[in-house]
Design an enzyme around this catalytic site. Sequence first.
Site, PDB file in Angstrom:
ATOM      1  N   ASP A 121      -9.841   2.955   6.418  1.00  0.00           N
ATOM      2  CA  ASP A 121     -10.522   1.975   6.830  1.00  0.00           C
ATOM      3  C   ASP A 121     -11.648   1.767   5.896  1.00  0.00           C
ATOM      4  O   ASP A 121     -12.268   2.751   5.109  1.00  0.00           O
ATOM      5  CB  ASP A 121     -11.297   2.296   8.177  1.00  0.00           C
ATOM      6  CG  ASP A 121     -11.819   1.122   8.997  1.00  0.00           C
ATOM      7  OD1 ASP A 121     -11.012  -0.034   8.765  1.00  0.00           O
ATOM      8  OD2 ASP A 121     -12.760   1.163   9.537  1.00  0.00           O
ATOM      9  N   LYS A 160       0.832  -1.180   0.011  1.00  0.00           N
ATOM     10  CA  LYS A 160       0.023   0.078   0.115  1.00  0.00           C
ATOM     11  C   LYS A 160       0.786   1.140   0.027  1.00  0.00           C
ATOM     12  O   LYS A 160       0.708   2.281  -0.613  1.00  0.00           O
ATOM     13  CB  LYS A 160      -0.952  -0.032   1.274  1.00  0.00           C
ATOM     14  CG  LYS A 160      -2.204  -0.806   1.132  1.00  0.00           C
ATOM     15  CD  LYS A 160      -3.079  -0.499   2.325  1.00  0.00           C
ATOM     16  CE  LYS A 160      -4.347  -1.271   2.583  1.00  0.00           C
ATOM     17  NZ  LYS A 160      -5.058  -1.196   3.629  1.00  0.00           N
ATOM     18  N   LYS A 205      -8.147  -4.047 -10.918  1.00  0.00           N
ATOM     19  CA  LYS A 205      -8.901  -3.538  -9.657  1.00  0.00           C
ATOM     20  C   LYS A 205      -8.268  -2.396  -9.108  1.00  0.00           C
ATOM     21  O   LYS A 205      -9.017  -1.560  -8.785  1.00  0.00           O
ATOM     22  CB  LYS A 205      -8.545  -4.849  -8.722  1.00  0.00           C
ATOM     23  CG  LYS A 205      -9.140  -4.519  -7.434  1.00  0.00           C
ATOM     24  CD  LYS A 205      -8.985  -5.449  -6.338  1.00  0.00           C
ATOM     25  CE  LYS A 205      -9.387  -5.024  -4.879  1.00  0.00           C
ATOM     26  NZ  LYS A 205      -9.073  -5.846  -3.788  1.00  0.00           N
TER      27      LYS A 205
HETATM   28  P1  IMP Z   1      -9.235  -2.688   5.883  1.00  0.00           P
HETATM   29  O1  IMP Z   1      -9.880  -1.639   6.453  1.00  0.00           O
HETATM   30  O2  IMP Z   1      -8.655  -2.382   4.536  1.00  0.00           O
HETATM   31  O3  IMP Z   1      -8.434  -3.454   6.797  1.00  0.00           O
HETATM   32  O4  IMP Z   1     -10.334  -3.640   5.340  1.00  0.00           O
HETATM   33  C1  IMP Z   1     -11.356  -4.220   6.227  1.00  0.00           C
HETATM   34  C2  IMP Z   1     -12.028  -5.604   5.613  1.00  0.00           C
HETATM   35  O5  IMP Z   1     -12.919  -5.226   4.505  1.00  0.00           O
HETATM   36  C3  IMP Z   1     -10.986  -6.448   5.178  1.00  0.00           C
HETATM   37  O6  IMP Z   1     -10.728  -7.283   6.030  1.00  0.00           O
HETATM   38  C4  IMP Z   1     -11.997  -7.153   4.187  1.00  0.00           C
HETATM   39  O7  IMP Z   1     -12.689  -8.226   4.793  1.00  0.00           O
HETATM   40  C5  IMP Z   1     -12.781  -5.947   3.579  1.00  0.00           C
HETATM   41  N1  IMP Z   1     -12.317  -5.331   2.300  1.00  0.00           N
HETATM   42  C6  IMP Z   1     -11.256  -4.401   2.347  1.00  0.00           C
HETATM   43  N2  IMP Z   1     -11.028  -3.751   1.038  1.00  0.00           N
HETATM   44  C7  IMP Z   1     -11.346  -4.990   0.382  1.00  0.00           C
HETATM   45  C8  IMP Z   1     -11.294  -5.223  -0.998  1.00  0.00           C
HETATM   46  O8  IMP Z   1     -10.642  -4.507  -1.998  1.00  0.00           O
HETATM   47  N3  IMP Z   1     -11.672  -6.313  -1.466  1.00  0.00           N
HETATM   48  C9  IMP Z   1     -12.389  -7.260  -0.586  1.00  0.00           C
HETATM   49  N4  IMP Z   1     -12.460  -7.026   0.624  1.00  0.00           N
HETATM   50  C10 IMP Z   1     -12.114  -5.966   1.220  1.00  0.00           C
END
Ligand code: IMP
Length: 196
Positions: free
Chosen positions: A68, A12, A171
């Site tokens: 988030d 990232k 994506k």
């Molecule tokens: P984070 O805030 O980026 O950690 O995302 C929290 C949760 O949302 C992750 O653990 C995934 O379950 C879901 N999530 C976030 N971004 C994606 C994505 O691009 N594709 C699929 N699931 C996602």
Amino acid sequence: MTLCFATNNQHKIKEVQALLGSDFTLVGLADIGCTEELAEDQTTLEGNSLQKANYVFDRYHVSCFADDTGLEVEALRGAPGVYSARYAGQQRNAFDNMKLLLENLRDSKNRKARFRTVITLREPSGQLQFEGILNGAIIGEPRGAEGFGYDPVFLPEGYTKTLAEMALNEKNTISHRARAIEKLVTHLKQRNLSNA
Ligand code: IMP
């Protein structure tokens, strides 16, 4: 200008650094000596990203931003939302999460869903939030092996491939995260220009 991205995900960091250009030096949590797990116990994406950005700013006295993300499903009134990572339990297992989601949507004709990312930028001058949304639908069976999380069951609007059937590059051109980051980058670059 040096800015901290409140993450340990080097991928990232690299990606955002490339978008920001050489006027900005992006560092991660490890680079500022932050080894503790950042709390994410708020009830909204806005709250969680603000909580993480404030924590880093207050403890480490650096300008920073935090993100988030959640999957918001219309028929489930926005669930799993801020609880997306642990929808099926604290084991935070993507397969279990998808299985539960498909079970909960079994009788639903309305498959509309969206991914939403909120980024909070925290600096001495204050805080700002940026939102990125990817609209789509939840399909009946997982498809594809790329990506992570709910990608195999998410079909972006206007596409015939799920996010897990797309190459990462593809994506990244449409994703919720990319859209939020684009807004952040535009803001930082514009401000840099007007301060020059
Ligand atoms: P984070 O805030 O980026 O950690 O995302 C929290 C949760 O949302 C992750 O653990 C995934 O379950 C879901 N999530 C976030 N971004 C994606 C994505 O691009 N594709 C699929 N699931 C996602």
